[in-house]
Design a protein around this motif. Structure first.
Motif, mmCIF file in Angstrom:
data_model
loop_
_atom_site.group_PDB
_atom_site.id
_atom_site.type_symbol
_atom_site.label_atom_id
_atom_site.label_comp_id
_atom_site.label_asym_id
_atom_site.label_seq_id
_atom_site.Cartn_x
_atom_site.Cartn_y
_atom_site.Cartn_z
ATOM 1 N N HIS A 25 28.646 40.009 -17.028
ATOM 2 C CA HIS A 25 30.048 39.712 -17.346
ATOM 3 C C HIS A 25 30.148 38.849 -18.607
ATOM 4 O O HIS A 25 30.987 39.103 -19.484
ATOM 5 C CB HIS A 25 30.699 38.998 -16.159
ATOM 6 N N THR A 26 29.284 37.851 -18.710
ATOM 7 C CA THR A 26 29.289 36.978 -19.883
ATOM 8 C C THR A 26 28.915 37.749 -21.142
ATOM 9 O O THR A 26 29.542 37.600 -22.200
ATOM 10 C CB THR A 26 28.320 35.804 -19.675
ATOM 11 N N LEU A 27 27.900 38.582 -21.046
ATOM 12 C CA LEU A 27 27.473 39.367 -22.205
ATOM 13 C C LEU A 27 28.572 40.307 -22.669
ATOM 14 O O LEU A 27 28.840 40.416 -23.872
ATOM 15 C CB LEU A 27 26.213 40.158 -21.863
ATOM 16 N N LYS A 28 29.208 41.001 -21.732
ATOM 17 C CA LYS A 28 30.278 41.925 -22.120
ATOM 18 C C LYS A 28 31.384 41.189 -22.864
ATOM 19 O O LYS A 28 31.926 41.697 -23.852
ATOM 20 C CB LYS A 28 30.840 42.633 -20.888
ATOM 21 N N GLY A 29 31.716 39.978 -22.409
ATOM 22 C CA GLY A 29 32.765 39.207 -23.073
ATOM 23 C C GLY A 29 32.364 38.687 -24.441
ATOM 24 O O GLY A 29 33.225 38.414 -25.286
ATOM 25 N N ALA A 44 20.591 37.088 -23.110
ATOM 26 C CA ALA A 44 20.180 37.337 -21.723
ATOM 27 C C ALA A 44 18.985 36.463 -21.351
ATOM 28 O O ALA A 44 18.948 35.863 -20.262
ATOM 29 C CB ALA A 44 19.841 38.816 -21.537
ATOM 30 N N LYS A 45 18.017 36.365 -22.248
ATOM 31 C CA LYS A 45 16.832 35.531 -21.998
ATOM 32 C C LYS A 45 17.230 34.088 -21.713
ATOM 33 O O LYS A 45 16.748 33.488 -20.740
ATOM 34 C CB LYS A 45 15.890 35.589 -23.198
ATOM 35 N N ALA A 46 18.121 33.558 -22.535
ATOM 36 C CA ALA A 46 18.519 32.159 -22.371
ATOM 37 C C ALA A 46 19.202 31.933 -21.022
ATOM 38 O O ALA A 46 18.927 30.937 -20.332
ATOM 39 C CB ALA A 46 19.448 31.749 -23.515
ATOM 40 N N MET A 47 20.081 32.845 -20.623
ATOM 41 C CA MET A 47 20.794 32.672 -19.358
ATOM 42 C C MET A 47 19.856 32.824 -18.161
ATOM 43 O O MET A 47 19.998 32.118 -17.154
ATOM 44 C CB MET A 47 21.955 33.672 -19.274
ATOM 45 N N THR A 245 24.585 46.285 5.938
ATOM 46 C CA THR A 245 24.915 45.288 6.950
ATOM 47 C C THR A 245 25.237 45.997 8.268
ATOM 48 O O THR A 245 25.226 47.220 8.353
ATOM 49 C CB THR A 245 26.130 44.447 6.509
ATOM 50 N N ASP A 246 25.549 45.226 9.281
ATOM 51 C CA ASP A 246 25.934 45.817 10.564
ATOM 52 C C ASP A 246 27.214 46.636 10.449
ATOM 53 O O ASP A 246 27.441 47.550 11.248
ATOM 54 C CB ASP A 246 26.128 44.717 11.613
ATOM 55 N N ASP A 247 28.043 46.305 9.457
ATOM 56 C CA ASP A 247 29.353 46.936 9.332
ATOM 57 C C ASP A 247 29.445 47.978 8.228
ATOM 58 O O ASP A 247 30.425 48.716 8.156
ATOM 59 C CB ASP A 247 30.429 45.866 9.069
ATOM 60 N N GLY A 248 28.474 48.028 7.324
ATOM 61 C CA GLY A 248 28.558 48.962 6.205
ATOM 62 C C GLY A 248 27.652 48.536 5.080
ATOM 63 O O GLY A 248 26.451 48.375 5.265
ATOM 64 N N ALA A 249 28.243 48.324 3.905
ATOM 65 C CA ALA A 249 27.464 47.913 2.737
ATOM 66 C C ALA A 249 28.173 46.761 2.037
ATOM 67 O O ALA A 249 29.397 46.787 1.862
ATOM 68 C CB ALA A 249 27.287 49.079 1.771
ATOM 69 N N GLU A 250 27.399 45.774 1.628
ATOM 70 C CA GLU A 250 27.909 44.630 0.872
ATOM 71 C C GLU A 250 27.413 44.729 -0.560
ATOM 72 O O GLU A 250 26.212 44.861 -0.800
ATOM 73 C CB GLU A 250 27.431 43.325 1.496
ATOM 74 N N ILE A 251 28.334 44.679 -1.529
ATOM 75 C CA ILE A 251 27.942 44.707 -2.930
ATOM 76 C C ILE A 251 27.470 43.308 -3.322
ATOM 77 O O ILE A 251 28.231 42.339 -3.243
ATOM 78 C CB ILE A 251 29.113 45.145 -3.826
ATOM 79 N N LEU A 252 26.230 43.212 -3.737
ATOM 80 C CA LEU A 252 25.664 41.908 -4.098
ATOM 81 C C LEU A 252 25.906 41.547 -5.556
ATOM 82 O O LEU A 252 25.959 40.361 -5.899
ATOM 83 C CB LEU A 252 24.154 41.899 -3.811
ATOM 84 N N THR A 253 26.025 42.557 -6.420
ATOM 85 C CA THR A 253 26.112 42.299 -7.862
ATOM 86 C C THR A 253 27.567 42.278 -8.339
ATOM 87 O O THR A 253 27.971 43.039 -9.206
ATOM 88 C CB THR A 253 25.279 43.335 -8.632
ATOM 89 N N LEU A 254 28.339 41.364 -7.742
ATOM 90 C CA LEU A 254 29.707 41.108 -8.186
ATOM 91 C C LEU A 254 29.763 39.737 -8.840
ATOM 92 O O LEU A 254 29.133 38.786 -8.351
ATOM 93 C CB LEU A 254 30.684 41.138 -7.006
ATOM 94 N N PRO A 255 30.519 39.590 -9.953
ATOM 95 C CA PRO A 255 30.607 38.273 -10.602
ATOM 96 C C PRO A 255 31.218 37.236 -9.676
ATOM 97 O O PRO A 255 32.039 37.542 -8.810
ATOM 98 C CB PRO A 255 31.523 38.548 -11.805
ATOM 99 N N SER A 256 30.815 35.993 -9.867
ATOM 100 C CA SER A 256 31.296 34.915 -9.002
ATOM 101 C C SER A 256 32.806 34.783 -9.072
ATOM 102 O O SER A 256 33.451 34.423 -8.076
ATOM 103 C CB SER A 256 30.622 33.598 -9.389
ATOM 104 N N LEU A 257 33.410 35.099 -10.218
ATOM 105 C CA LEU A 257 34.867 34.923 -10.343
ATOM 106 C C LEU A 257 35.638 35.934 -9.503
ATOM 107 O O LEU A 257 36.833 35.767 -9.258
ATOM 108 C CB LEU A 257 35.297 35.013 -11.809
#
Length: 260
Positions: A25-29, A44-47, A245-257
């Motif tokens: 997200h930061t790189l795209k911005g 990317a390396k620095a982050m 998960t027990d209920d389906g799928a959880e997306i892990l790669t979502l931005p914190s915001l």
């Protein structure tokens, strides 16, 4: 190897996924017309280092590449779609850029990719292709649930891509992920429902639909890494790491915001 994560490992996987998404997200911005691909790699390396994480790419040396990769992110432009090796290229208005990032944090990896058009010029064909991969990714995630099979995911992804009119390459696709970046099972971007490995809670998968506008054939650059469309047509690639998960799928790669 197929790895099943326990609840404590899943907590760490969420942290890795958020880091990957936040970096993308930061790189795209930050990326504009005139940005050099090598600058993106340095950012990317620095982050990654600042977060106390490790790149999955620097020492990556699979049999199909001319390894080690030696960079921190994949940067694929226009007709390049996979394993884009960062090099001295300055982005122009209207370029279609794919960023693919995999990071290891606290022993758990996460992998994600985004495609977008740089600058004011936004060709409709490029946007349509990006949109098709994003819809296919959503369909694959919706099909991922405990008791479902890998073929159900592949069929969901392939149906969207085929309906959009794109040829589908089956050499490269999604994959299991966990303590290492690439694990079994392989997740093809097309397939038959009801076939393959049965999904279990704790399984992590990186789903990555990608297409080329008018071909399913790839050619490898002289750099030994970058894969391009054989016809020179444009390409697009979307990827998330998910946890079953027990209920389906959880997306892990979502931005914190975007998280609650």
């Amino acid at each position: 190897m197929i790895e099943i994560l326990n609840p404590a490992e899943l907590v760490r996987a969420r942290a890795t996924g958020t880091l990957v998404a936040d970096i993308l997200h930061t790189l795209k911005g930050r990326i504009t017309v005139g940005t050099n691909l090598l600058d993106i790699d340095r950012w990317a390396k620095a982050m990654i280092i600042d977060a106390g994480a490790v790149s999955c790419y620097v020492d990556y040396a699979p049999s199909f590449g001319r390894g080690p990769f030696g960079h921190y992110i994949c940067t694929a432009v226009n007709d390049a779609v996979l394993h884009g090796l960062p090099h001295d290229y300055t982005l122009a208005d209207g370029d279609l850029l794919t960023l693919d990032l995999a990071v290891l944090l606290d022993g758990i990896a996460a992998d994600s990719a985004i495609s977008f058009v740089v600058g004011a010029s936004q060709p409709a064909e490029s946007l349509a292709m990006i949109g098709a991969t994003e819809r296919a990714l959503s369909a694959g995630i919706a099909a991922a649930a405990p008791g479902a099979r890998i073929g159900d995911i592949s069929h969901a992804i392939g149906s969207v891509l085929s309906e959009a009119g794109y040829p589908i390459n089956v050499e490269f696709g999604g994959h299991g992920i966990g303590a290492t970046m690439h694990q079994d099972p392989h997740v093809s971007n097309t397939g038959r429902p009801g076939r393959g490995y049965q999904l279990r809670p704790g399984l992590l998968l990186a789903l990555e639909p990608w297409v080329m506008a008018d071909t399913d054939e790839l050619v490898t650059d002289a750099d030994g890494w970058t894969l391009r469309s054989v016809t020179g047509c444009r390409t697009a690639h979307s990827e998330h790491t998910i946890a079953i998960t027990d209920d389906g799928a959880e997306i892990l790669t979502l931005p914190s915001l975007t998280r609650p």
